[in-house]
Design a protein around this motif. Sequence first.
Motif: not given
Lengths: 95, 115, 113
Positions: A14-23, A3-5, A57-61
């Motif tokens: 990463y946290f957001s991807f993780f919790s959204l996948t669990i949801s 990531l370029q951030t 989240t994808y836009i942020m990444a």
Amino acid sequence: MELQTSPVLTFAIYFSFFSLTISLFMGLYRLLTGPTLPDRIVVMDLVASLSIGLIITYIMATGQTVFLNVAVAIALLVFMGNIAFAKYLIRRIRK
Amino acid sequence: MRKIFSFIVRIIRAVLFIFYYLKELVLSSLYVAYDIITPKDLMKPGIVEVPVDLKTDTAIIAFANLISMTPGSLTMDMSPDKKKIYVHAMYLHDKEEFIRKMKGELERKIAEIFE
Amino acid sequence: MIEWIAAFLLISGSLFMLVAAIGTVKLSDVYMRMHAITKAASLGAILMLASVSLIYMQWIVWIEALMVVVFVIFTAPIASHMIAKAAHKTGMPKGPGYIMDEMEGKDTYLPEE
């Protein structure tokens, strides 16, 4: 994925991807085991919100802000879908 | 002159109403989140009939949406003569107090803006 | 500084969505699940949109984020009214612990075909 951030934002993404996948998996559980039809319709609402979150989240990444258009379309279409399912349910008892 | 003044007052009230709506949304989400995370079971669900005195359709739908956004309540249906709203409540400890909160707080705010 | 705020908004938004998902698994019947989804999930979407519009300072991003926020705020309650009403009309079973149901057997408004 590189990531370029900044590190803080990278952790947040990463946290957001993780919790959204669990949801999403929890929604899938309710979709498979939900005892009645309205339970499954309600899951559709949840999955729409989750996919708006995933797009953001994808836009942020990646920095591809074009994908916000997809979020607008999802927010519009899911409302239509809900109304259509509700009308279908009501029509089913009329018969 | 008076008309312009009342129009401006109405717009200011509408903006304040939007902020009130957002505040209720945040509060009720925190309420639901707290309730889901903690394992103890405090729920006393029930469906209550709330009388409505609003006249126009716009006011009624704003009232119904605002009820859905307040903590622990969800609008379900409306009677055909538009006089009653059926509300699903999560914590129904006292029915009279619940109805008083709906009528006194929320409906007064709506009536100030839309009527 | 802005990145810290945006990261906080992103994490809290995804946590609210996680709470909504836990609510769909844990709560006992359709109406209660609707409570969780229509409040927590829409607040989560709003928080994440605020985060993306903080990071990308372009007016097109702001306008589109505002559009999504307005749609979500004004359509999520209406969709939940419709589904709750249809579920109650079709006689879906309610969970345990209900202390009253004043809507049972009442004549309510049905949309025309």
